[in-house]
Enzyme design. Structure first.
Site, PDB file in Angstrom:
ATOM      1  N   ASP A 129       0.876  -1.126   0.231  1.00  8.59           N
ATOM      2  CA  ASP A 129       0.012   0.099   0.029  1.00  8.59           C
ATOM      3  C   ASP A 129       0.961   1.330   0.024  1.00  8.59           C
ATOM      4  O   ASP A 129       2.194   1.081   0.128  1.00  8.59           O
ATOM      5  CB  ASP A 129      -0.911   0.120   1.161  1.00  8.59           C
ATOM      6  CG  ASP A 129      -2.199   0.777   0.757  1.00  8.59           C
ATOM      7  OD1 ASP A 129      -2.288   1.928   0.531  1.00  8.59           O
ATOM      8  OD2 ASP A 129      -3.417  -0.148   0.928  1.00  8.59           O
ATOM      9  N   HIS A 176     -12.040  -0.190  -9.519  1.00 11.60           N
ATOM     10  CA  HIS A 176     -13.214   0.611  -9.491  1.00 11.60           C
ATOM     11  C   HIS A 176     -12.877   1.895  -9.040  1.00 11.60           C
ATOM     12  O   HIS A 176     -13.681   2.919  -9.410  1.00 11.60           O
ATOM     13  CB  HIS A 176     -14.372  -0.081  -8.784  1.00 11.60           C
ATOM     14  CG  HIS A 176     -14.484   0.000  -7.356  1.00 11.60           C
ATOM     15  ND1 HIS A 176     -15.610   0.378  -6.577  1.00 11.60           N
ATOM     16  CD2 HIS A 176     -13.386   0.449  -6.569  1.00 11.60           C
ATOM     17  CE1 HIS A 176     -15.360   0.470  -5.545  1.00 11.60           C
ATOM     18  NE2 HIS A 176     -13.875   0.474  -5.217  1.00 11.60           N
TER      19      HIS A 176
HETATM   20  C1  LIG Z   1     -10.722   1.162  -1.693  1.00 13.43           C
HETATM   21  S1  LIG Z   1      -9.310   0.650  -0.638  1.00 13.43           S
HETATM   22  C2  LIG Z   1      -9.218  -1.094  -0.715  1.00 13.43           C
HETATM   23  C3  LIG Z   1      -8.458  -1.772  -0.019  1.00 13.43           C
HETATM   24  C4  LIG Z   1      -8.423  -3.285   0.180  1.00 13.43           C
HETATM   25  N1  LIG Z   1      -7.903  -4.031  -0.900  1.00 13.43           N
HETATM   26  C5  LIG Z   1      -9.453  -4.128   0.640  1.00 13.43           C
HETATM   27  O1  LIG Z   1     -10.364  -4.828  -0.097  1.00 13.43           O
HETATM   28  O2  LIG Z   1     -10.178  -3.751   1.826  1.00 13.43           O
HETATM   29  C6  LIG Z   1      -8.065   1.169  -1.828  1.00 13.43           C
HETATM   30  C7  LIG Z   1      -6.744   0.921  -1.372  1.00 13.43           C
HETATM   31  O3  LIG Z   1      -5.672   1.352  -2.067  1.00 13.43           O
HETATM   32  C8  LIG Z   1      -4.688   2.163  -1.526  1.00 13.43           C
HETATM   33  N2  LIG Z   1      -4.117   3.033  -2.621  1.00 13.43           N
HETATM   34  C9  LIG Z   1      -4.381   3.953  -3.064  1.00 13.43           C
HETATM   35  N3  LIG Z   1      -3.367   4.521  -3.930  1.00 13.43           N
HETATM   36  C10 LIG Z   1      -2.646   3.729  -4.001  1.00 13.43           C
HETATM   37  C11 LIG Z   1      -1.402   3.655  -4.616  1.00 13.43           C
HETATM   38  N4  LIG Z   1      -1.142   4.446  -5.615  1.00 13.43           N
HETATM   39  N5  LIG Z   1      -0.508   2.606  -4.523  1.00 13.43           N
HETATM   40  C12 LIG Z   1      -0.786   1.533  -3.669  1.00 13.43           C
HETATM   41  N6  LIG Z   1      -1.850   1.598  -2.824  1.00 13.43           N
HETATM   42  C13 LIG Z   1      -2.837   2.720  -3.131  1.00 13.43           C
HETATM   43  C14 LIG Z   1      -5.514   2.988  -0.529  1.00 13.43           C
HETATM   44  O4  LIG Z   1      -4.529   3.352   0.558  1.00 13.43           O
HETATM   45  C15 LIG Z   1      -6.511   1.820  -0.006  1.00 13.43           C
HETATM   46  O5  LIG Z   1      -5.763   0.956   0.971  1.00 13.43           O
END
Ligand SMILES: C[S@@+](CC[C@H](N)C(=O)[O-])C[C@H]1O[C@@H](n2cnc3c(N)ncnc32)[C@H](O)[C@@H]1O
Length: 279
Positions: A129, A176
């Site tokens: 993350d 999404h």
């Molecule tokens: C909607 S959440 C989904 C989290 C997890 N996969 C779940 O199902 O609960 C999106 C995740 O993507 C991470 N995120 C956003 N931009 C990112 C990036 N550029 N690289 C890595 N992670 C990222 C956010 O911090 C968050 O934890």
């Protein structure tokens, strides 16, 4: 209602909805006029409403309180049966992978990997993350029972995947949040890391055609679609939309299977690399 507000994750969900979403919701037409057809992450109604030029997640990274509220909202979401992670745990043959590595891309606190590790004790997990998220999560996870098989790693999923040859690159609730332009970048970053038997598992919604599911399921799917548009300039995809995204990302990506566990709002889409279709 006031009793519900004493539950932190519900308080976070309501705060997120009212103070993030509603402020963008009133600016949909304005954003559509300003940014007609744009796929940029910072061209959402949310950006217009809040007067912020950074993409939403990048802004949250600079604002730990709002990031924490978003995560609380995610936790509350997961408590609804249709979004419960048991659908993912039970919906795939995880033990059949044997001794292998799963990379949980954008894996947040590692809660999904933790649940999977209980189901399939031979698997190892790398939870990736954003740097600030990983720093915080590592601190909290240290020494906690069950976390021994989880490794946390800071990685921006818009850059090439550093772990090559994993059996599974898991993306739950990730694509999404992005328009095709950016969702394709995420998938393209994974392909060079593929080795024999690698696959991408996407666990995300497949937008139903109007009138094909019950009213409640349809309402939820369309609200989610609105939320993606308002806050992230993104979209919930129907099956054709997903296939178009895969083809745009890499012609060799082949959608090998789709499973929708009973009662789940999400479907599991398994993508492999079909070298024969390298044209
Ligand atoms: C909607 S959440 C989904 C989290 C997890 N996969 C779940 O199902 O609960 C999106 C995740 O993507 C991470 N995120 C956003 N931009 C990112 C990036 N550029 N690289 C890595 N992670 C990222 C956010 O911090 C968050 O934890």
């Amino acid at each position: 209602m006031s009793k519900l507000l004493t539950i932190p994750s519900i308080r976070d969900s309501i705060g997120y909805l009212v103070e993030e979403g509603f402020i963008g919701a009133g600016r949909i037409s304005e954003a559509a006029e300003m940014y007609r057809g744009s796929q940029e992450r910072n061209h959402a109604p949310w950006n217009v409403g809040h007067g912020i030029d950074l993409p939403t997640f990048q802004f949250f990274e600079t604002n730990p309180k709002r990031m924490a509220r978003f995560f609380g909202n995610m936790e509350n979401f997961g408590s609804q049966d249709a979004y419960n992670i048991r659908h993912l745990v039970e919906g795939y043959d995880w033990t059949g992978l044997g001794e292998a590595t799963v990379v949980d891309v954008g894996g947040n606190t590692g809660h999904v990997s933790l649940a999977l590790s209980k189901k399939a004790p031979a698997l190892n997990f790398i939870v990736q993350d954003l740097e600030n998220v990983i720093m915080d999560v590592k601190e909290r996870a240290e020494g906690q029972p069950g976390y021994e098989r989880l490794r946390f790693e800071a990685h921006d999923f818009f850059s090439p995947q550093p772990v090559s040859g994993a059996a599974v690159y898991l993306l739950r609730f990730i694509c999404h949040d992005y328009s095709d332009k950016y969702a394709a970048k995420i998938l393209q970053g994974l392909v060079p890391a593929f080795r024999q038997k690698s696959r991408i598992l996407l666990f995300d919604g497949i937008m139903p055609a109007p009138g094909t599911v019950n009213n409640l399921a349809e309402r939820k799917a369309r609200i989610m679609d609105m939320e993606m548009m308002i806050t992230y300039n993104a979209v919930e995809r129907d099956l054709e939309g997903w296939k178009a995204l895969f083809a745009k990302s890499d012609k060799r990506l082949k959608l090998q299977s789709i499973t929708t566990p009973r009662g789940s709002a999400h479907s599991l889409m398994e993508l492999v690399l079909d070298e024969a279709s390298d044209t």
